[in-house]
Write a protein that holds these residues in place. Structure first.
Motif, PDB file in Angstrom:
ATOM      1  N   GLU A 313       0.980  -1.340   0.221  1.00 15.89           N
ATOM      2  CA  GLU A 313      -0.054  -0.276  -0.026  1.00 15.89           C
ATOM      3  C   GLU A 313       0.757   1.438   0.011  1.00 15.89           C
ATOM      4  O   GLU A 313       1.831   1.250   0.798  1.00 15.89           O
ATOM      5  CB  GLU A 313      -0.801   0.028   1.052  1.00 15.89           C
ATOM      6  N   LEU A 314       0.665   2.172  -1.050  1.00 16.35           N
ATOM      7  CA  LEU A 314       1.486   3.565  -0.894  1.00 16.35           C
ATOM      8  C   LEU A 314       0.865   4.491  -0.109  1.00 16.35           C
ATOM      9  O   LEU A 314      -0.386   4.847  -0.064  1.00 16.35           O
ATOM     10  CB  LEU A 314       1.255   3.842  -2.488  1.00 16.35           C
ATOM     11  N   LEU A 315       1.597   4.968   0.906  1.00 20.42           N
ATOM     12  CA  LEU A 315       1.053   5.791   2.044  1.00 20.42           C
ATOM     13  C   LEU A 315       1.375   7.118   1.682  1.00 20.42           C
ATOM     14  O   LEU A 315       0.696   8.255   2.023  1.00 20.42           O
ATOM     15  CB  LEU A 315       1.870   5.372   3.329  1.00 20.42           C
ATOM     16  N   LYS A 316       2.488   7.357   1.056  1.00 22.73           N
ATOM     17  CA  LYS A 316       2.983   8.866   0.825  1.00 22.73           C
ATOM     18  C   LYS A 316       4.103   8.678  -0.064  1.00 22.73           C
ATOM     19  O   LYS A 316       4.955   7.907  -0.289  1.00 22.73           O
ATOM     20  CB  LYS A 316       3.794   9.334   2.206  1.00 22.73           C
ATOM     21  N   SER A 317       4.139   9.936  -1.020  1.00 29.24           N
ATOM     22  CA  SER A 317       5.009  10.185  -1.999  1.00 29.24           C
ATOM     23  C   SER A 317       5.533  11.595  -1.967  1.00 29.24           C
ATOM     24  O   SER A 317       4.865  12.479  -1.622  1.00 29.24           O
ATOM     25  CB  SER A 317       4.488   9.699  -3.403  1.00 29.24           C
ATOM     26  N   VAL A 318       6.943  11.708  -2.207  1.00 24.27           N
ATOM     27  CA  VAL A 318       7.564  13.005  -2.379  1.00 24.27           C
ATOM     28  C   VAL A 318       8.450  13.246  -3.431  1.00 24.27           C
ATOM     29  O   VAL A 318       9.071  12.288  -3.881  1.00 24.27           O
ATOM     30  CB  VAL A 318       8.158  12.856  -0.723  1.00 24.27           C
ATOM     31  N   GLN A 319       8.419  14.441  -3.811  1.00 27.44           N
ATOM     32  CA  GLN A 319       9.484  15.029  -4.810  1.00 27.44           C
ATOM     33  C   GLN A 319      10.612  15.757  -4.325  1.00 27.44           C
ATOM     34  O   GLN A 319      10.393  16.233  -3.239  1.00 27.44           O
ATOM     35  CB  GLN A 319       8.810  15.492  -6.052  1.00 27.44           C
ATOM     36  N   THR A 320      11.834  15.427  -4.883  1.00 30.90           N
ATOM     37  CA  THR A 320      13.061  16.349  -4.245  1.00 30.90           C
ATOM     38  C   THR A 320      12.597  17.811  -4.790  1.00 30.90           C
ATOM     39  O   THR A 320      11.723  18.151  -5.714  1.00 30.90           O
ATOM     40  CB  THR A 320      14.155  15.881  -4.851  1.00 30.90           C
ATOM     41  N   MET A 321      13.161  18.867  -4.058  1.00 34.49           N
ATOM     42  CA  MET A 321      13.256  20.210  -4.271  1.00 34.49           C
ATOM     43  C   MET A 321      13.820  20.468  -5.329  1.00 34.49           C
ATOM     44  O   MET A 321      13.360  21.292  -6.413  1.00 34.49           O
ATOM     45  CB  MET A 321      13.822  20.923  -3.349  1.00 34.49           C
ATOM     46  N   SER A 322      14.869  19.816  -5.955  1.00 33.44           N
ATOM     47  CA  SER A 322      15.610  20.094  -7.158  1.00 33.44           C
ATOM     48  C   SER A 322      14.981  19.395  -8.371  1.00 33.44           C
ATOM     49  O   SER A 322      15.013  20.063  -9.448  1.00 33.44           O
ATOM     50  CB  SER A 322      16.995  19.517  -7.236  1.00 33.44           C
ATOM     51  N   GLY A 323      14.032  18.557  -8.261  1.00 33.81           N
ATOM     52  CA  GLY A 323      13.318  17.858  -9.235  1.00 33.81           C
ATOM     53  C   GLY A 323      14.126  16.761  -9.933  1.00 33.81           C
ATOM     54  O   GLY A 323      13.559  16.055 -10.752  1.00 33.81           O
ATOM     55  N   TYR A 324      15.267  16.402  -9.379  1.00 28.59           N
ATOM     56  CA  TYR A 324      16.107  15.328  -9.791  1.00 28.59           C
ATOM     57  C   TYR A 324      16.267  14.205  -8.677  1.00 28.59           C
ATOM     58  O   TYR A 324      15.712  14.576  -7.507  1.00 28.59           O
ATOM     59  CB  TYR A 324      17.291  15.890 -10.069  1.00 28.59           C
ATOM     60  N   LYS A 325      16.601  13.031  -9.144  1.00 29.42           N
ATOM     61  CA  LYS A 325      16.526  11.943  -8.224  1.00 29.42           C
ATOM     62  C   LYS A 325      17.298  12.053  -6.875  1.00 29.42           C
ATOM     63  O   LYS A 325      18.459  13.027  -6.931  1.00 29.42           O
ATOM     64  CB  LYS A 325      16.996  10.624  -9.068  1.00 29.42           C
ATOM     65  N   PRO A 326      17.252  11.596  -5.831  1.00 28.15           N
ATOM     66  CA  PRO A 326      17.946  11.626  -4.641  1.00 28.15           C
ATOM     67  C   PRO A 326      19.086  10.624  -4.967  1.00 28.15           C
ATOM     68  O   PRO A 326      19.125   9.747  -5.614  1.00 28.15           O
ATOM     69  CB  PRO A 326      17.148  11.235  -3.602  1.00 28.15           C
ATOM     70  N   VAL A 327      20.123  10.794  -4.102  1.00 30.65           N
ATOM     71  CA  VAL A 327      21.514   9.855  -4.344  1.00 30.65           C
ATOM     72  C   VAL A 327      21.351   8.854  -3.207  1.00 30.65           C
ATOM     73  O   VAL A 327      22.108   7.750  -3.357  1.00 30.65           O
ATOM     74  CB  VAL A 327      22.717  10.511  -4.394  1.00 30.65           C
ATOM     75  N   GLY A 328      20.663   9.156  -2.234  1.00 26.73           N
ATOM     76  CA  GLY A 328      20.425   8.337  -0.994  1.00 26.73           C
ATOM     77  C   GLY A 328      19.556   8.660   0.310  1.00 26.73           C
ATOM     78  O   GLY A 328      19.180  10.209   0.025  1.00 26.73           O
TER      79      GLY A 328
END
Length: 539
Positions: A313-328
């Protein structure tokens, strides 16, 4: 025992008749099998077996009480045997043994240490008062203008109050543990099914509250000629009351040890396909939130970071502020998500309301990954913008406390390339970094002061290709687990770098992110399949 609340028989394997049968045939239901026979039985399925599907799938297992297959039987009944009564009873016995032999004695020892500190406090504060009086004769009004001697009595009283509060807290926990022990004994004696099935262990809660013995850091009074500003600083130091705990090898855990299983079990497999923005989506990292939820980070996904239950079940989703993938990514003790962003050179905290707060902003360096230490500090592995250096820095909030990048001979600890690096802290406070160099990957382990302890470059048991270490994590026994991306397996080492085993026969493909929950179950994020697996690898 009350037959309405109990089960009497352990159902044996229908093939070998010796082992308990936790598995059943989805077609005929009555074909009960143990794990060893299950694989062989798949090869033995015949057309006749499949043709009887419409008839047999409606039948029920044999009831131990009424000797009937009647669906109206009122006797309690476990149809799929997902949770065995006997396994529950073994868990209860293990929890009872740990409570009686380890956790309760620890709390009792902590209680006994507090009166000893009470006596020491009285003697120390008498000496401090005498010294302060003598120095006061020389300092006169300067001393009185900064701090009053009578303040010592207030500090003394505060010390005793804090210790008393700690004692009451421990005694309250001892009472709770004693009640739990009594309940578990009663449960073992009765063997009632429903209370046993509904039993939930509280041992992890007791372990979390089991803080090491508290020691007072007492002030010192230095007698020398000082000007008013110096006196002020000396008395400020005097009247700061602080506590510290004894150095330990890590968080408290069961002393009995958790040996490795000969055949680890895949408990859960979760596909993250529907949230990919293209067929090329992949997972980067994973972090546990308790035992039921996980944060995952990905690239080419609709969302960069997603919080899932292990049931999918998906509880929450977040985008980075920069719009690019996180590295960790990592998770704090309060359950807040921390992520490193290589695009804008930041480390950020995602609050529980999904608001993002930037904690660290680097200049001249780019973060490669991040982890949270047992003390709540941030460890960030990073590389320089010119690609010539790599290092690890420890942060308290945005303040850099420590950094290290060279060994005792002045050689770099980590590769200078801007390649993938993962980082974690072991229970003995060692810092472990997986360094996926182009030529040959290496795991680098230093102690908390940054002194090199060892390097690990793979095992001769992996012959498929070169060692490519990606995700890295540690468990409650101090073992180090490293994802080998190219060889599709996980290496298990002891805390001194000795190879123990491989986890390599569970359909793993490109394991990338790793984490371990509070019960030492391994969570693996697979890269291209966009799949997360939960594996039990120790007893």
């Amino acid at each position: 025992m009350d037959p309405q609340n109990s089960i009497r028989d352990i159902v044996p394997c229908s093939l070998c008749r010796f082992s308990m049968a936790p598995l059943h045939c989805k077609i005929c239901v009555l074909r009960l099998q143990c794990s060893d026979c299950a694989e062989n039985s798949i090869r033995e399925l015949t057309n006749d077996h499949e043709e009887q599907q419409s008839v047999r799938r409606r039948r029920f297992l044999f009831c131990s009480f009424c000797n009937e297959h009647d669906i109206r039987c009122r006797a309690p009944f476990v149809k799929h045997f997902e949770i065995s009564h006997d396994l529950k009873m073994l868990n209860i016995k293990r929890d009872l043994r740990e409570l009686e032999n380890y956790i309760l004695p620890k709390y009792q020892n902590l209680t006994a240490s507090i009166p000893v500190q009470d006596i020491g406090l009285n003697n120390i504060f008498k000496k401090l008062t005498t010294t302060l009086n003598k120095q006061g004769e020389n300092l006169h009004r300067k001393v009185d203008s900064v701090k009053r001697k009578s303040d010592l009595d207030e500090i003394h009283s505060n010390c005793l109050s804090i210790l008393e509060k700690r004692k009451v807290e421990i005694e309250h926990n001892i009472t709770d543990i004693s009640l739990s022990i009594a309940y578990l004994k009663k449960l073992l004696e009765s063997g009632d099914f429903i209370p046993t099935k509904n039993y939930k262990s509280r041992n992890s809660d007791f372990r979390k509250k089991l803080h090491p013995e508290v020691k007072l850091i007492l002030p010192e009074f230095i007698t020398e000629e000082l000007d008013r500003e110096q006196i002020y600083h000396q008395f400020t130091s005097l009247f700061e009351l602080s506590f510290r705990t004894k150095e330990t090898s890590g968080a408290e855990s069961s002393p009995t040890g958790r040996p490795l299983m000969e055949e680890p079990l895949t408990i859960t497999s979760l596909n993250i396909i529907k949230h990919r923005s293209s067929s090329g989506g992949s997972l980067i990292d994973v972090a546990c939130v308790g035992d039921e939820n996980i944060w995952i980070a990905g690239e080419d996904m609709w969302f960069h970071m997603m919080l899932y239950t292990l049931q999918g079940e998906l509880l929450k989703s977040v985008q980075t502020m920069s719009g690019y993938k996180p590295v960790g990514i990592a998770v704090t003790k309060d359950g807040e998500l921390v992520y490193a962003d290589g695009d804008d050179r930041t480390v950020n905290i995602v609050k529980k309301n999904t608001q993002i707060q930037t904690v660290i902003r680097l200049e001249g360096w780019t973060p490669a990954n991040v982890c949270i230490t047992s003390s709540g500090y941030l460890l960030v592995v990073m590389y320089s913008d010119d690609g010539e250096q790599s290092k690890v820095s420890r942060y308290n909030g945005s303040t850099e406390l420590q950094s290290f990048q060279y060994d005792d001979e002045g050689q770099p600890l980590y590769s200078s390339e801007s390649c993938l690096k993962y980082i974690c802290e072991n229970r003995n406070l060692d810092i472990c970094v997986s360094d996926d160099e182009t030529a040959a990957g290496t795991v680098v382990v230093v102690n908390q002061a940054g002194k090199l302890r060892f390097k690990y470059s793979g095992s001769s048991r992996t012959t498929k290709g070169s060692f490519r270490p990606f995700g890295i994590t540690t468990d409650s026994q101090g073992r180090i687990l490293v994802a080998d991306f190219k060889n599709h397996c996980v290496h298990v080492l002891d805390q001194d770098g000795q190879f123990l085993c491989l986890i390599d026969n569970y359909d793993l493909f490109e394991p990338r992110g790793l984490c371990v929950d509070t019960r030492d179950n391994l969570i693996v994020a697979e890269n291209k399949p966009c799949r997360v697996k939960k594996i039990q690898y120790c007893i």
